[in-house]
Design a protein around this motif. Sequence first.
Motif, PDB file in Angstrom:
ATOM      1  N   THR A  58       0.835  -1.201   0.000  1.00 17.35           N
ATOM      2  CA  THR A  58       0.000   0.000   0.000  1.00 17.35           C
ATOM      3  C   THR A  58       0.868   1.249   0.000  1.00 17.35           C
ATOM      4  O   THR A  58       1.678   1.452   0.899  1.00 17.35           O
ATOM      5  CB  THR A  58      -0.940   0.034   1.225  1.00 17.35           C
ATOM      6  OG1 THR A  58      -1.774  -1.135   1.187  1.00 17.35           O
ATOM      7  CG2 THR A  58      -1.811   1.278   1.218  1.00 17.35           C
ATOM      8  N   LEU A  59       0.666   2.067  -1.007  1.00 20.81           N
ATOM      9  CA  LEU A  59       1.289   3.391  -1.092  1.00 20.81           C
ATOM     10  C   LEU A  59       0.164   4.385  -0.831  1.00 20.81           C
ATOM     11  O   LEU A  59      -0.696   4.606  -1.688  1.00 20.81           O
ATOM     12  CB  LEU A  59       1.911   3.601  -2.470  1.00 20.81           C
ATOM     13  CG  LEU A  59       2.688   4.887  -2.682  1.00 20.81           C
ATOM     14  CD1 LEU A  59       3.931   4.900  -1.805  1.00 20.81           C
ATOM     15  CD2 LEU A  59       3.090   5.025  -4.134  1.00 20.81           C
ATOM     16  N   ASN A  78      -1.730  -1.428  -4.000  1.00 16.33           N
ATOM     17  CA  ASN A  78      -2.754  -0.413  -3.755  1.00 16.33           C
ATOM     18  C   ASN A  78      -2.103   0.954  -3.726  1.00 16.33           C
ATOM     19  O   ASN A  78      -1.203   1.191  -2.917  1.00 16.33           O
ATOM     20  CB  ASN A  78      -3.446  -0.644  -2.403  1.00 16.33           C
ATOM     21  CG  ASN A  78      -4.145  -1.976  -2.357  1.00 16.33           C
ATOM     22  OD1 ASN A  78      -5.111  -2.187  -3.066  1.00 16.33           O
ATOM     23  ND2 ASN A  78      -3.638  -2.875  -1.531  1.00 16.33           N
ATOM     24  N   MET A  79      -2.599   1.867  -4.582  1.00 15.10           N
ATOM     25  CA  MET A  79      -2.029   3.212  -4.638  1.00 15.10           C
ATOM     26  C   MET A  79      -3.124   4.236  -4.378  1.00 15.10           C
ATOM     27  O   MET A  79      -4.119   4.293  -5.107  1.00 15.10           O
ATOM     28  CB  MET A  79      -1.382   3.466  -5.996  1.00 15.10           C
ATOM     29  CG  MET A  79      -0.691   4.786  -6.093  1.00 15.10           C
ATOM     30  SD  MET A  79       0.329   4.836  -7.581  1.00 15.10           S
ATOM     31  CE  MET A  79       0.810   6.544  -7.572  1.00 15.10           C
ATOM     32  N   ASN A  80      -2.920   5.051  -3.319  1.00 12.88           N
ATOM     33  CA  ASN A  80      -3.883   6.074  -2.927  1.00 12.88           C
ATOM     34  C   ASN A  80      -3.199   7.435  -2.968  1.00 12.88           C
ATOM     35  O   ASN A  80      -2.319   7.707  -2.154  1.00 12.88           O
ATOM     36  CB  ASN A  80      -4.407   5.808  -1.510  1.00 12.88           C
ATOM     37  CG  ASN A  80      -5.023   4.432  -1.376  1.00 12.88           C
ATOM     38  OD1 ASN A  80      -5.825   4.043  -2.202  1.00 12.88           O
ATOM     39  ND2 ASN A  80      -4.631   3.703  -0.358  1.00 12.88           N
ATOM     40  N   ASN A  97       6.713   1.539 -13.445  1.00 14.18           N
ATOM     41  CA  ASN A  97       6.045   0.889 -12.321  1.00 14.18           C
ATOM     42  C   ASN A  97       4.867   0.050 -12.812  1.00 14.18           C
ATOM     43  O   ASN A  97       4.341   0.281 -13.902  1.00 14.18           O
ATOM     44  CB  ASN A  97       5.536   1.941 -11.334  1.00 14.18           C
ATOM     45  CG  ASN A  97       6.649   2.782 -10.773  1.00 14.18           C
ATOM     46  OD1 ASN A  97       7.468   2.298 -10.016  1.00 14.18           O
ATOM     47  ND2 ASN A  97       6.697   4.045 -11.166  1.00 14.18           N
ATOM     48  N   LEU A  98       4.433  -0.873 -11.974  1.00 12.79           N
ATOM     49  CA  LEU A  98       3.214  -1.643 -12.186  1.00 12.79           C
ATOM     50  C   LEU A  98       2.295  -1.348 -11.015  1.00 12.79           C
ATOM     51  O   LEU A  98       2.664  -1.575  -9.855  1.00 12.79           O
ATOM     52  CB  LEU A  98       3.515  -3.138 -12.257  1.00 12.79           C
ATOM     53  CG  LEU A  98       2.310  -4.088 -12.232  1.00 12.79           C
ATOM     54  CD1 LEU A  98       1.401  -3.857 -13.427  1.00 12.79           C
ATOM     55  CD2 LEU A  98       2.782  -5.532 -12.167  1.00 12.79           C
ATOM     56  N   VAL A  99       1.107  -0.804 -11.310  1.00 17.96           N
ATOM     57  CA  VAL A  99       0.111  -0.512 -10.275  1.00 17.96           C
ATOM     58  C   VAL A  99      -1.095  -1.395 -10.532  1.00 17.96           C
ATOM     59  O   VAL A  99      -1.691  -1.354 -11.606  1.00 17.96           O
ATOM     60  CB  VAL A  99      -0.299   0.976 -10.280  1.00 17.96           C
ATOM     61  CG1 VAL A  99      -1.331   1.249  -9.187  1.00 17.96           C
ATOM     62  CG2 VAL A  99       0.915   1.875 -10.107  1.00 17.96           C
ATOM     63  N   LEU A 100      -1.462  -2.186  -9.522  1.00 24.15           N
ATOM     64  CA  LEU A 100      -2.521  -3.174  -9.691  1.00 24.15           C
ATOM     65  C   LEU A 100      -3.916  -2.649  -9.369  1.00 24.15           C
ATOM     66  O   LEU A 100      -4.902  -3.199  -9.838  1.00 24.15           O
ATOM     67  CB  LEU A 100      -2.212  -4.399  -8.824  1.00 24.15           C
ATOM     68  CG  LEU A 100      -0.873  -5.074  -9.140  1.00 24.15           C
ATOM     69  CD1 LEU A 100      -0.586  -6.190  -8.144  1.00 24.15           C
ATOM     70  CD2 LEU A 100      -0.858  -5.603 -10.567  1.00 24.15           C
ATOM     71  N   SER A 101      -4.027  -1.582  -8.585  1.00 18.56           N
ATOM     72  CA  SER A 101      -5.330  -1.075  -8.150  1.00 18.56           C
ATOM     73  C   SER A 101      -5.815   0.059  -9.038  1.00 18.56           C
ATOM     74  O   SER A 101      -5.062   0.619  -9.833  1.00 18.56           O
ATOM     75  CB  SER A 101      -5.214  -0.544  -6.710  1.00 18.56           C
ATOM     76  OG  SER A 101      -4.376   0.596  -6.669  1.00 18.56           O
ATOM     77  N   ASP A 102      -7.092   0.423  -8.855  1.00 17.76           N
ATOM     78  CA  ASP A 102      -7.591   1.686  -9.384  1.00 17.76           C
ATOM     79  C   ASP A 102      -6.864   2.806  -8.646  1.00 17.76           C
ATOM     80  O   ASP A 102      -6.397   2.619  -7.509  1.00 17.76           O
ATOM     81  CB  ASP A 102      -9.090   1.843  -9.118  1.00 17.76           C
ATOM     82  CG  ASP A 102      -9.960   0.948  -9.990  1.00 17.76           C
ATOM     83  OD1 ASP A 102      -9.454   0.339 -10.946  1.00 17.76           O
ATOM     84  OD2 ASP A 102     -11.173   0.866  -9.693  1.00 17.76           O
ATOM     85  N   PHE A 125      -0.776   0.439 -15.686  1.00 17.74           N
ATOM     86  CA  PHE A 125      -1.847   0.665 -14.731  1.00 17.74           C
ATOM     87  C   PHE A 125      -2.945  -0.347 -15.024  1.00 17.74           C
ATOM     88  O   PHE A 125      -3.633  -0.240 -16.039  1.00 17.74           O
ATOM     89  CB  PHE A 125      -2.384   2.093 -14.856  1.00 17.74           C
ATOM     90  CG  PHE A 125      -1.341   3.149 -14.593  1.00 17.74           C
ATOM     91  CD1 PHE A 125      -0.940   3.428 -13.301  1.00 17.74           C
ATOM     92  CD2 PHE A 125      -0.765   3.853 -15.641  1.00 17.74           C
ATOM     93  CE1 PHE A 125       0.019   4.403 -13.054  1.00 17.74           C
ATOM     94  CE2 PHE A 125       0.193   4.819 -15.414  1.00 17.74           C
ATOM     95  CZ  PHE A 125       0.593   5.096 -14.117  1.00 17.74           C
ATOM     96  N   LYS A 126      -3.113  -1.336 -14.144  1.00 15.90           N
ATOM     97  CA  LYS A 126      -4.109  -2.387 -14.360  1.00 15.90           C
ATOM     98  C   LYS A 126      -5.533  -1.873 -14.155  1.00 15.90           C
ATOM     99  O   LYS A 126      -6.449  -2.280 -14.839  1.00 15.90           O
ATOM    100  CB  LYS A 126      -3.855  -3.569 -13.430  1.00 15.90           C
ATOM    101  CG  LYS A 126      -2.577  -4.316 -13.706  1.00 15.90           C
ATOM    102  CD  LYS A 126      -2.723  -5.338 -14.775  1.00 15.90           C
ATOM    103  CE  LYS A 126      -3.613  -6.452 -14.286  1.00 15.90           C
ATOM    104  NZ  LYS A 126      -3.902  -7.457 -15.262  1.00 15.90           N
TER     105      LYS A 126
END
Length: 153
Positions: free
Chosen positions: A31-32, A52-54, A69-74, A94-95
């Motif tokens: 989690t970021l 998870n990126m917030n 980078n690879l970001v898995l979340s919305d 960005f997935k």
Amino acid sequence: MKLENQIIQKIDSGSIDVSCPIYLSNCIIDTLDFVGIEFEKDVIIRRCIITNMNIYSSWFSKGLIFVENLVLSDIDYEMGGHNKKEIIIEQNIFKGFFSFFDCCFEKEIVIRNNIFAGNSDLLLQENKGFDNIFENGYIVENNIGRLDMLRLL
């Protein structure tokens, strides 16, 4: 703060000093959580996997370099921007859906060579009161995925 080659459970306001540069490289981050943070120095994130990126209401005042980078979340980036230096988003995957809403980018934003598997609304013009503002323009080049879509539920 400089973190390289680590597996990290969570990075948030309690674990960083926003008055110092932030450099994350080759990390796996569960989690970021940068919600509501105004960064006073450069933020550089390279070659990380982020589950998870917030970044809701995050201000990258001295710029952001977000590369490979690879970001898995919305991602919901609302009321963001306010950058005095460039924001560069290049060569990422960005997935999920990457939502930009009511952001004011004071300096240029560069969105280049990314894969938006879940698409984005960065360039969508839907509500004059809340559309993104690009005071010094933007560069959007060679991305896969649409950047002018509403989120599909």
